[in-house]
Design an enzyme around this catalytic site. Structure first.
Site: not given
Length: 302
Positions: A88, A161-163, A219, A266
């Site tokens: 990242h 990178h919002s959850y 993931d 993402e």
């Protein structure tokens, strides 16, 4: 730390200048109640020690890069890494910087534009780069546009990178997920791509048709079928909130963390593309503009 709020009659968006973070995104559930659909902290200073990159702009390179670096035009560049893996953008990444709030527009289609500068050889990356991200609300849609320019050849791969969390359940098992992603990138145990792609059909990663997430935990980098308009969709029957994902990017990394119930989409290039010649090109040169345009469309579904 500065905070900006924009809204229309459908959506309210709260953004921080630190990491260009989406702190809150409120949409209406089937009862008409505003619901925050992203995981975040109420107190902005909590983001200073956040290990999850909650809502942040990720870069210079989203995902993992192998071998502690890469080559451009036969010149080797060494990146900061842990056990040979760069993640990242490294420690001094875009998500750990204070961004400049360039413009805020409060009209019918409100937006906020932020910018950030990363100097030559920061974290090992070549080139002085200027990055901008624009969050724009159009009806019930959130547009996220990342752009960047450089003064020398470099690699770029930016994403948000919002959850996302659409109800108050303790797991995401009952979310209905569909992805137009016929292949996934094979990865080693450390999640670096092997270079191979494999079909998802008949596997636990097969969400070509909408189904419950169930016990599957992800993931995982997927290859998007670019002949399809939509990359993915997800839906909570409990609140009725659904979200569709559209992007000009070739890959979708989907992440369901173990620590809390949420799902991250993402939109990006393939992880480790700089070290795999057959992966989509990640190099950006002077005079070119990197652009990631992604759309998150919200609706209510029975």
């Amino acid at each position: 730390m500065k905070q900006v709020t924009i809204n229309n009659k459908h959506i309210t968006l709260i953004v921080l200048d630190y990491g260009a973070i989406i702190q809150k995104l409120l949409v209406k559930d089937k009862q008409g109640s505003p619901t925050n659909v992203v995981v975040g902290y109420n107190f902005p200073n909590k983001y200073l020690t956040d290990p999850y990159y909650l809502g942040a702009c990720i870069g210079r390179y989203a995902g993992r890069i192998s071998n502690s670096g890469f080559k451009i035009d036969r010149e080797q560049f060494h990146l900061s890494s842990e056990n040979g893996v760069h993640l990242h953008g490294g420690k001094d990444c875009l998500s750990r910087k204070y961004w400049k709030i360039e413009e805020v527009h409060k009209g019918e289609e409100p937006f906020v534009k932020l910018s950030c500068f990363s100097k030559h050889l920061e974290e090992g990356y070549p080139g002085n780069i200027k990055v901008t991200v624009t969050y724009k609300l159009v009806k019930n849609n959130l547009y996220i546009t990342h752009e960047a320019t450089t003064d020398r050849a470099t690699v770029l791969n930016l994403t948000n990178h919002s959850y996302f969390k659409f109800d108050d359940e303790l797991v995401v098992d009952d979310y209905e997920l569909q992805m137009n992603c016929p292949e996934k990138l094979e990865t080693y145990d450390n999640l670096l791509p092997t270079g191979a792609l494999s079909s998802v059909q008949g596997t636990e990663y097969d969400f070509l048709k909408q189904r419950r997430i169930g016990s599957t935990r992800l993931d995982t980098p997927f290859s998007i079928d670019l002949s399809k308009e939509k990359a993915a969709s997800v839906h909570s029957k409990k609140t009725g909130i659904s979200m569709e994902v559209f992007t000009n990017q070739p890959a979708l990394v989907v992440y369901t963390p173990l620590g809390f119930p949420a799902i991250c989409f993402e939109t990006q290039n393939y992880p480790d593309a700089p070290n795999h010649e057959h992966f989509p090109l990640s190099t950006v040169r002077p005079g070119e503009t990197y652009k990631n345009i992604s759309l998150f469309k919200f609706d209510l579904v029975p």
